[in-house]
Structure formats: structure tokens, C-alpha cells
Motif scaffolding. Structure first.
Motif, PDB file in Angstrom:
ATOM      1  N   TYR A 198     -34.300  91.297  26.032  1.00 57.77           N
ATOM      2  CA  TYR A 198     -33.851  92.264  27.061  1.00 57.77           C
ATOM      3  C   TYR A 198     -33.709  91.560  28.418  1.00 57.77           C
ATOM      4  O   TYR A 198     -32.974  92.021  29.282  1.00 57.77           O
ATOM      5  N   TRP A 235     -29.797  96.533  34.531  1.00 58.94           N
ATOM      6  CA  TRP A 235     -30.823  95.484  34.511  1.00 58.94           C
ATOM      7  C   TRP A 235     -31.483  95.323  35.871  1.00 58.94           C
ATOM      8  O   TRP A 235     -30.813  95.053  36.867  1.00 58.94           O
ATOM      9  N   GLU A 269     -23.740  95.288  41.864  1.00 62.38           N
ATOM     10  CA  GLU A 269     -25.183  95.204  42.083  1.00 62.38           C
ATOM     11  C   GLU A 269     -25.695  96.440  42.807  1.00 62.38           C
ATOM     12  O   GLU A 269     -24.920  97.159  43.441  1.00 62.38           O
ATOM     13  N   HIS A 320     -30.586  88.597  27.654  1.00 63.80           N
ATOM     14  CA  HIS A 320     -29.269  89.049  27.204  1.00 63.80           C
ATOM     15  C   HIS A 320     -28.260  88.988  28.346  1.00 63.80           C
ATOM     16  O   HIS A 320     -28.588  89.336  29.477  1.00 63.80           O
ATOM     17  N   ASN A 321     -27.036  88.533  28.012  1.00 63.47           N
ATOM     18  CA  ASN A 321     -25.955  88.487  29.000  1.00 63.47           C
ATOM     19  C   ASN A 321     -26.207  87.538  30.169  1.00 63.47           C
ATOM     20  O   ASN A 321     -25.501  87.596  31.165  1.00 63.47           O
ATOM     21  N   LYS A 342     -28.641  95.006  38.656  1.00 68.03           N
ATOM     22  CA  LYS A 342     -27.219  94.720  38.463  1.00 68.03           C
ATOM     23  C   LYS A 342     -26.756  95.144  37.077  1.00 68.03           C
ATOM     24  O   LYS A 342     -27.572  95.426  36.199  1.00 68.03           O
ATOM     25  N   ASN A 343     -25.445  95.198  36.948  1.00 65.44           N
ATOM     26  CA  ASN A 343     -24.867  95.335  35.626  1.00 65.44           C
ATOM     27  C   ASN A 343     -24.753  93.935  35.072  1.00 65.44           C
ATOM     28  O   ASN A 343     -24.179  93.059  35.702  1.00 65.44           O
ATOM     29  N   SER A 344     -25.272  93.718  33.863  1.00 68.19           N
ATOM     30  CA  SER A 344     -25.212  92.358  33.324  1.00 68.19           C
ATOM     31  C   SER A 344     -24.159  92.235  32.232  1.00 68.19           C
ATOM     32  O   SER A 344     -23.968  91.169  31.700  1.00 68.19           O
ATOM     33  N   THR A 368     -25.968  86.290  35.662  1.00 69.15           N
ATOM     34  CA  THR A 368     -25.362  86.755  34.412  1.00 69.15           C
ATOM     35  C   THR A 368     -24.187  85.863  34.039  1.00 69.15           C
ATOM     36  O   THR A 368     -23.615  85.186  34.887  1.00 69.15           O
ATOM     37  N   ARG A 369     -23.842  85.885  32.768  1.00 70.06           N
ATOM     38  CA  ARG A 369     -22.653  85.167  32.322  1.00 70.06           C
ATOM     39  C   ARG A 369     -21.429  85.947  32.797  1.00 70.06           C
ATOM     40  O   ARG A 369     -21.539  87.120  33.147  1.00 70.06           O
ATOM     41  N   MET A 417     -33.639  93.498  43.094  1.00 68.45           N
ATOM     42  CA  MET A 417     -32.226  93.397  42.777  1.00 68.45           C
ATOM     43  C   MET A 417     -31.967  94.035  41.408  1.00 68.45           C
ATOM     44  O   MET A 417     -32.688  93.784  40.438  1.00 68.45           O
ATOM     45  N   SER A 420     -24.522  97.209  31.419  1.00 71.46           N
ATOM     46  CA  SER A 420     -25.925  97.013  31.071  1.00 71.46           C
ATOM     47  C   SER A 420     -26.769  97.086  32.336  1.00 71.46           C
ATOM     48  O   SER A 420     -26.546  96.353  33.281  1.00 71.46           O
ATOM     49  N   THR A 469     -29.913  95.307  23.055  1.00 68.26           N
ATOM     50  CA  THR A 469     -29.960  96.163  24.231  1.00 68.26           C
ATOM     51  C   THR A 469     -29.124  97.418  24.078  1.00 68.26           C
ATOM     52  O   THR A 469     -28.972  98.175  25.014  1.00 68.26           O
TER      53      THR A 469
END
Lengths: 309, 647
Positions: free
Chosen positions: B402, A175, A219, B405-406, A206-208, B474-475, A204, A173, B331
Motif C-alpha cells: 500500500y 495516498w 496533491e 504501489h505506484n 496525493k493521487n498516486s 509516484t511513477r 502531504m 489512488s 490497493t
């Protein structure tokens, strides 16, 4: 009840802290572009509405608990039988419905706003950047400039950027919280995310979405620069960076982590992205031609995507 | 499969766990032999078809799983306490959060809720058992087999590592080549089938076995919530069954439903998973609403306010729960139209939920509130769950989602819903109904200490996560650098998690203390409660009701007490009871082995176990078992003994 009061204060303090918004570490509420601004406004509006709901519930709750505890009533007090009240129940059905309707309107409007090119920039030609993820890094391809970068992306300020997202593996994802909300990058479909940076700055990204062992390190930096600085940077890359060959790209995809890289060509020619959702919609009911094209793309992707342990 | 890969190696903590598992198992075996309890265990527990004992076994299993999942949680919090911690590596952390999620939802929350259903529902509706007692035992042993199969992945073969939602293609053989996710698909499948059978069993029980006079609109609210929950189970679980079967085919037999090539669709898994997964949330939270309704009414000495709208709002939640699944992946890029639709359906759930909150508050009004341990949990639930609810509305707004999320914001939200909702609910229910089964109450002082530790620990652990989410954490990220600034809030959250853990230790110590010291002989109705189960002696005799009660109003027992209308009349008659059976237990073992062999693709032994299963099912369908009768004289003797001189 001490506890209740404590909770009550926590919530109030939290809301105040949130709304003050001056704590710049809350990146989501510190927007640097129109999409993120819309989202931040939506969030603050919803917090206010919800704070109203919380306060009503908490006042009633504290009132009931303080007033009707057994220790305050006489021993022979017999609570009455109460069936319920049509009027009261109607009120606390209607008010939430009104709140939900208001929030629905806000949601639909703001969702439309962030899903499209920011208002006021519709006529401007967006900069198209393909952002693709492979285990634990991001590739950014600029088809018009014919350059490609890894793990960093430079954009001109105040110009809409159309990110086209896809993945060489698990769902990721994309972000950049200060520029706008995220969107999934998937292996079988290209998704589109419209972002715009109002000013210069480093953000910043990143992939979430959890994607395996190296997820926490996935990141990248988004650097927004003046149009002239951007042109200079493109020129510099073209002058100094090497060409991206197919074999180099394949080995890049297989490597777990790499630092920043720049190239004077993109991988789009020899490893084309999957279709966008619109193209997929068009494909329904058409000839096999397109289907064959997807299959060959898939086969190629699969070869690229051998997982390295 | 190489033998060297069979056992999980290379982790000192796991070696320690292996040794302790072996030692504890040995201790149990030696203890059972030394105290000559094998026969007792077999006759009274392993072969039982009594809903109360099955319920107790569900709850014991759930508590054990609560500690397993809790230790996972503490490991995660320790790893995240400070930047760049080296407590767990990435792979280990990924396995830990995956098993934490799966265990807490499927092997803690579900069985805890189902355990309380089992104990209470027949008693609340004036029935002597569930509709299909033997099937009930099968359900339990299927769940237990699944739970054990999932747990051994910890030491044999390796745990799943793709998150509790096991998104493809990450969970495919290509990206998750260990057998971990095979354990996931098979363990969830086996226990899921058990849950589906529970669903059918309880719908039939509630619809067909209510005491005379107990119309639907006279049922206690907990019974209503369980009826609705089981309807959701029957509609939602088949989806999980299909999804897990496809996953198993993908991973073990080389099909390509969710993979990246040959037309596999990764988002199909996400859709199927959440079509089950969102209703699942309501499966674990609606019974808790029912428990709170009964408890709030009992301890404010009033009938439940707005009974009808409580029922209607639960029906509304049931319908809406099937219309909101896509909010788990706004998303994905489905566009503003689709996301707008799911935003509105999701926010709509706030309306019936709000109605319930206000009805609970107005049940308190003009009441006579006493703060017992179960009531404390109910009163802790309302303010905290409301925070969970309003943040749920915030998350429902697609454009804002958005950004959430996550992130940790989402993590904070669902813990704010599931802990006060489900966990407080089952803990309240456990304290409330405990005397019904065991004949004595849990100590109030210890119970209240545990409650305060849990509620303070909970808020300290999860409130910071809302802010961490907005800071961009993020989680599922196993580490973070100091420059992110996530450190201080994470440290606070970790401290809170440990306080929460101490609360649970006190809660369990309370069992030990109360077993030894709690006063006995408090009668069948220690709380001065309202519903039928309290009209029986405690502990409840095996047949539940010596004579079948007759119901005239809601809160039947309360009105029988207030208006002096007897619930029971007529002579004692002989009671027909089902026989115990060892078959459900054996079937559980067979299913465990079938799952285990499939996990490692050992097909010949797996086929043998499959054949054994079919033989057992066939055997059962030709078996004639008419149960046994307890004579009227025996019933009278038991009742006189249990009720003392009061009858």
C-alpha cells in the motif's frame, strides 16, 4: 572483482541509510499514525530479512568468483562432474520456505491491521469523510458536519477517520504516506480507508495512480488539528462558506484545476456515491430495486463526467 | 476524423522525427536500388522460412526497438532531471512513458527472446528447422506488422497516452479521445497473434523434433526454459487477445465492457490485463534463466548443478505465475483475505527462484571460470537480479505494498528484475551465439567495455529510485516542485541513464567493428562449449545438421569431445527442405493495413483487407508445396568446404 565489491558496498550503504530512518525525507518510514507505523515496521522487518538473504548470496558469490577463476587454476585442471546434492538443495529450498512463512504471517497480520480501524480505537465513532476525485482535484464531503472542501482536508488528531473513496472518472489512488498506505478510488464502487493521525501536523496527500494530464498536480494537504481547533474550523466554514449548489458542483467537476474551496453543504444529496463493496455483495440475488438505483446513479455520474479537453 | 488531425502537429521534435524518418526511408530505398540488393533482400530475407534468418530478423527488429524505447527513456529522464523542467509537457510525457513501456516489453524483450529461441532451439535439439517453418515466418511478419503499426502512431494520429497497462476508464474513448489507444489495441493484437503461433510452433518443435536419444531430461537448460515459456505463452496470450478485442469493441464499435456507464467494469480490464501481464514477465525472464544456465555451465567448464531441481523450479514458477496477478492491484480494496492469498502465492515464487540462484552459484564451485563477455553478463545478473528479487518479496507483502504501489520504488524493482534478467540475458545470449550464425566473435574488449558501462549506468540510474519511492515520488508524474526534495536523486538517476545509453552505443559499435576486423575461421566451437549447436560448422549451413546427431547424455557435444564418442555416423543423405514463400510477408502487409484502417475506423478498406486475409488463408490451405531436396553430394561438398580439413 572490483565491481562486485563496489556493488556490495552500495547495498550495505543503502541498507544502513534505510535503517537509520533518521532521514526524515523518507516519508514512508516516518509515520505519523498507527497504520503508517504498522507499514513502516513491516517494511523495516522485511528489509532486515532480505538483507540476510542478500548477504548470504553475496558471500557465496564473491567466494565462488574469487576462488574458482580460471587464472587461479592450473592449465590441466579438469573441473569435476557434479550432479547436485540432495541435502544442499533441500537446505536452500527449506530456508526460503521458512522465510516466506514468517513473512506471510507478518503480511496477513499487518494487512488485517491496516484494513481495519486501528487497534485501541474500535469503540470510538469514526469521522466519516467521502473523498472523491474528479479530473485533477479532490472533493472532501463531511456528511455529519454537512460541509465540503476541495483540495484540502482537516481532521481531528487522535480520532479514527473513515475515508470513503470514489472517482468521477479514471481510477485514482488516495495516498497520505505519513498516515498510511493508499487505496484506489473508482467510479463504480466505494472503497474504504481507515486512517488516524496521532498528533497535530500537516501531511502531504496525493493521487498516486496515473489519471491523465493533470496527474502530477493532484496533491492535497491533510491538516491534523486538536479537537477544539477542528470544531472551531467546522464552525468557521459554516459561518463563512457558501452553499454548494448542483450546478456549481457540476461546473467544479468539469474544471481541470481549482485551488482550495469550502462549502456549507455536500454534493452527496444530489450526486450520491456508488455502492460500497459490501453493499454490492448484498445486492447479489436481490430484487431489481437496487439495480435500478445503480443505473440511475451511473447515468447521473456520466453526465457529470463529460471530459473537458 | 479531420485530415488536420491525421498527422501529429505542433511539436518541433516530432517534425524533426518526421523529416528524419522520410530521409532514412529514402536513403534505404536509394541504397537498395543503387547496390542492386532488392532481389537479394527478397530472396534471402523477406521470403525466408529458415529459422536462423527469422531469428536474426527478430533480433535486428528488437535492437531497433531497444533504441526507440531507449530514446523514450532518455527523454523521460531528461524531463525528470531537475524540478519544474520544461523539456516535455504533460501530454507528451504521458505518450512517451506509455510507448516506452509497450515497446520495451512487447516489441523489444519479447522479439529478442523469440529471436534467440529461433536461432538456437532447432540447433540445440539437433533439428533442421522448427516444426512449421512457414508458420514461423507468419509469426515474424505478424510481430513486425504490429511493431510498425504501433510505431507510426508517433507521427500519424498520435501515440497512446494511458500507460502501458492502459487502465480503463482512462483508456476509454471518453478520456482518451485520440486514436492513440486504437493503435495500442490493434498493434498488440496483431503481434500477439504472431506470438501465440510461435508458442504452438516451439512446443511442437521441442516435443517432436529432438534428435534420437535426446530425452526430455537430457535437453539443454535453455531448451527446457523455452519449452516452459511457450507453454506459458499458449495459456496467457489468449487472455490478452480477448482483452484487446473487448478494448477494440469499446473504442471503435461503441460497446461498454470497461466504461463507466451501462454496467461497464473498469477493474475487469485490470484483471484481464494482469492475468496475461504477470505470466508475461516470466515469458521474458525464463528464457534468460535458460541462457544464463547454459553460459554459466560453459564458462565454468562444468555441467549445470542440480539439473533436475532447475527443471522442477521452472515448472513451479510456471504454475505460480498464473496465481499471482492480483498483486498488481492490492490497493483495489479487495480486502485482507484476497490480498493475503495473493501475497503468499507471490512470495512463494521466491522459493524456486532462490533454488535457481543457489544452483548457479554451485555450478561455479570447483569450476574453471573464464570471464568472457557472455559470462560477464551472467555474473552481473546474479547480484543485481537478487536485489530485484528481494525487493519483489517486499512488494509482495500487501500491507507494505500500500506504501510502495505506484511509486518509484516499484519502478526501481521491476527494472532491477527485467534489465539484469531479460536484457542481460538476451545480450549474453547474443554475444554467446553470435559466432554460430556469423562465423566470427564480437570483439571482447569492446564487449566488456559496453558491459561495464551498462552495469554501472544501470545501478546509478535505478538505485536512487528505491529511495525516491520511499520519499513519496509516484511513477508517471511528469514534473515535481523543488520543495519535494526529489531533485538531487533524480539528477543522479538521469546521469546513470545516459551512462547506460553510452554503453548501448558501444555495444552496437562493436557489431560494426567486429564485422570489419574480427578474425574469421575460429571453427564451429570457439567457446569450447557443451551443447549440440556447437558441433556444427559456423556459420551454420542452411540445413543445420548434415547428418542427424545421436545423443547419449546431457551436454551431448561435451561428452562426445571428452569421451571421443562420435555424434554423427553413417553416410550423407539427401536433405528435404521447405521452400521460401512470399506469402507471410504479404500477409504481414495486409494485417498492417487492416490494423491501420481499423484504427481510423475506415471500415470499407478494412473489410477489403479482412477479405484478402481470408482469401490468403484459404489459398494456403489448398496449396501444394512439397519443398525441395539438397542432394547428398551437395551436402558433402558443403560440409567439406565448411569444415576444411578437420573432417
Amino acid at each position: 572483482m572490483k565491481k562486485t565489491r563496489w556493488l556490495f558496498y552500495t547495498v550495505i550503504v543503502s541498507i544502513v541509510m534505510l535503517l537509520s530512518g533518521c532521514d526524515s525525507s523518507l516519508v514512508v518510514l516516518n509515520p505519523k499514525g498507527p497504520a503508517a507505523k504498522t507499514q513502516s515496521d513491516t517494511i523495516i522487518f522485511s528489509i532486515l530479512m532480505m538483507a540476510f538473504v542478500l548477504i548470504v548470496v553475496y558471500i557465496l558469490y564473491v567466494f565462488m568468483l574469487v576462488k574458482y577463476r580460471a587464472s587461479k587454476t592450473s592449465d590441466d585442471y579438469e573441473p569435476p562432474h557434479m550432479e547436485g546434492s540432495k541435502l544442499l538443495e533441500f537446505i536452500w529450498t527449506l530456508i526460503p520456505i521458512i522465510i516466506v512463512v514468517i513473512l506471510s504471517v507478518v503480511t496477513v497480520k499487518s494487512t488485517n491491521a491496516v484494513e481495519n480501524v486501528p487497534a485501541g480505537y474500535e469503540n470510538e465513532k469514526p469521522l466519516v469523510i467521502y473523498a472523491s476525485s474528479s479530473n485533477w482535484k479532490w472533493h472532501f464531503s463531511y456528511p455529519e458536519e454537512n460541509i465540503e472542501t476541495v483540495n484540502y482536508v482537516n481532521i481531528p488528531e487522535n480520532r479514527p477517520v473513515e475515508f470513503r473513496l470514489y472517482s468521477y472518472g479514471p481510477i485514482t489512488s488516495f495516498w497520505v504516506p505519513q498516515l498510511g498506505g493508499q487505496k484506489y478510488a473508482m467510479s463504480d464502487m466505494v472503497t474504504t480507508l481507515h486512517l488516524l493521525a496521532s498528533n497535530e501536523g500537516s501531511f502531504m496527500g496525493k493521487n498516486s495512480n496515473f489519471s491523465g494530464k493533470g496527474f502530477a498536480q493532484m496533491e492535497f494537504e491533510v491538516l491534523s488539528m486538536t479537537p477544539t481547533a477542528y470544531t472551531d474550523w467546522v464552525k468557521e466554514v459554516k459561518d463563512t462558506a457558501p452553499k454548494l449548489t448542483e450546478s456549481e458542483f457540476n461546473s467544479l467537476v468539469k474544471t481541470s484545476f481549482v485551488g482550495r474551496k469550502s462549502f456549507t453543504s455536500t454534493h452527496l444529496e444530489f450526486s450520491p456515491p456508488p455502492m460500497t463493496s459490501e453493499e454490492m455483495g448484498d445486492m447479489n440475488g436481490k430484487t431489481d430495486e437496487n439495480t435500478n438505483k445503480t443505473d440511475s446513479t451511473d447515468m447521473k455520474d456520466m453526465e457529470n463526467m463529460k471530459h473537458d479537453n | 476524423m479531420k485530415w488536420s488531425e491525421f498527422f501529429v502537429t505542433g511539436e518541433p521534435m516530432i517534425y524533426g522525427a518526421m523529416v528524419s524518418i522520410v530521409l532514412v526511408s529514402l536513403a534505404i530505398l536509394v541504397g537498395l536500388t543503387y547496390f542492386k540488393k532488392w532481389g537479394y533482400l527478397w530472396r534471402e530475407w523477406l521470403t525466408t522460412v529458415d529459422h536462423k534468418r527469422i531469428g536474426v530478423m527478430y533480433i535486428i527488429a528488437a535492437l531497433i526497438m531497444l533504441f526507440r524505447g531507449g530514446i523514450d527513456a532518455l527523454m523521460m529522464r531528461t524531463q525528470l532531471a531537475a524540478p519544474e523542467m520544461k523539456f516535455l509537457d504533460a501530454q507528451h510525457y504521458n505518450e512517451v512513458f506509455t510507448t516506452h513501456g509497450v515497446i520495451m516489453i512487447l516489441f523489444m524483450a519479447m522479439p529478442f527472446v523469440i529471436g534467440i529461441m529461433n536461432v538456437v532451439i532447432p540447433l540445440q535439439i539437433g533439428a533442421r528447422d522448427v516444426a512449421f517453418p512457414r508458420l514461423n515466418a507468419v509469426s515474424f511478419w505478424m510481430f513486425f506488422a504490429g511493431a510498425m503499426l504501433f510505431n507510426i502512431s508517433f507521427v500519424i494520429g498520435g501515440s497512446p497516452d494511458a500507460g502501458w497497462s492502459a487502465y480503463f476508464p482512462l483508456a476509454s474513448l471518453e478520456f482518451s479521445p485520440t486514436v492513440g489507444n486504437n493503435f495500442y489495441s490493434l498493434a498488440l493484437q496483431i503481434s500477439g497473434v504472431g506470438t501465440l503461433m510461435t508458442g504452438i510452433n516451439f512446443i511442437v518443435t521441442i516435443l517432436k523434433m529432438r534428435a534420437p536419444g535426446m530425452k526430455l531430461m537430457r535437453m539443454p537448460m535453455f531448451t527446457w526454459s523455452v519449452l516452459i515459456t511457450n507453454v506459458i505463452i499458449v495459456f496467457a496470450f489468449p487472455v490478452l487477445t480477448v482483452a484487446l478485442a473487448l478494448m477494440m469493441f469499446d473504442r471503435i464499435f461503441g460497446s461498454q465492457f470497461f466504461t463507466m456507464s451501462n454496467g461497464g467494469m473498469d477493474m475487469l480490464w485490470a484483471n484481464l490485463f494482469w492475468v496475461w501481464g504477470h505470466p508475461e514477465v516470466y515469458i521474458v525472464v525464463l528464457p534468460a534463466f535458460g541462457i544464463f544456465s547454459d553460459i554459466i555451465s560453459t564458462f565454468s567448464k562444468k555441467n549445470l548443478y542440480g539439473y533436475k531441481s532447475m527443471v522442477v523450479s521452472m515448472l513451479a514458477i510456471m504454475l505460480l505465475s498464473f496465481l499471482v496477478w492480483a498483486h498488481h492491484f492490492y490497493t483495489m480494496g479487495a480486502g485482507a483475505m484476497v490480498n493475503g492469498f495473493f501475497s503468499i502465492t507471490t512470495m512463494a515464487i521466491a522459493v524456486p527462484t532462490g533454488v535457481k540462484i543457489f544452483n548457479w552459484l554451485f555450478t561455479l564451485r570447483k569450476g574453471k571460470i573464464s570471464f568472457t563477455t557472455p559470462m560477464l553478463y551472467a555474473m552481473g545478473f546474479i547480484p543485481i537480479f537478487t536485489i530485484g528479487g528481494v525487493t519483489g518479496v517486499m512488494l509482495a507483502m500487501a500491507s507494505a505494498d500500500y506504501q510502495y504501489h505506484n511509486t518509484m520504488f516499484l519502478v526501481a524493482h521491476f527494472h532491477y528484475v527485467l534489465i539484469p534478467g531479460t536484457v542481460f540475458g538476451v545480450l549474453a545470449g547474443m554475444h554467446y551465439w553470435f559466432p554460430k550464425i556469423f562465423g566470427f566473435r564480437l570483439n571482447e574488449k569492446l564487449g566488456k567495455s559496453a558491459f561495464w558501462l551498462i552495469i554501472v549506468g544501470f545501478n546509478v540510474a535505478f538505485m536512487p529510485l528505491f529511495f525516491l519511492g520511499l520519499q513519496g515520488m509516484t511513477r508517471r508524474q511528469y514534473t515535481y516542485s523543488e520543495s519535494t526534495g526529489f531533485g538531487p536523486l533524480n539528477m543522479i538517476a538521469t546521469v546513470g541513464a545516459f551512462v547506460l545509453a553510452i554503453g548501448f552505443v558501444v555495444l552496437v559499435y562493436n557489431f560494426y567493428w567486429s564485422f570489419r576486423h574480427s578474425p574469421r575461421n575460429e571453427g564451429g566451437d570457439p567457446w569450447d562449449a557443451r551443447t549440440l549447436e556447437w558441433s556444427t560448422p559456423s556459420p551454420v549451413p542452411v540445413y543445420n545438421f548434415a547428418r542427424v546427431p545421436e545423443v547419449h547424455e546431457q551436454d551431448a557435444y561435451w561428452y562426445s569431445k571428452k569421451k571421443n564418442v562420435p555424434l554423427y555416423s553413417g553416410e550423407y543423405e539427401s536433405i528435404h527442405m521447405p521452400n521460401n514463400s512470399g506469402q507471410p510477408f504479404i500477409l504481414g502487409i495486409v494485417m498492417f493495413l487492416l490494423g491501420f484502417f481499423l484504427v481510423f475506423s475506415w471500415f470499407i478498406p478494412a473489410i477489403i483487407m479482412g477479405v484478402v486475409t481470408v482469401i490468403m488463408l484459404a489459398w494456403r490451405s489448398f496449396e501444394r508445396d512439397h519443398g525441395y531436396h539438397i542432394s547428398a553430394k551437395e551436402v558433402m561438398a558443403t560440409e567439406n568446404k565448411l569444415r576444411g580439413d578437420s573432417v
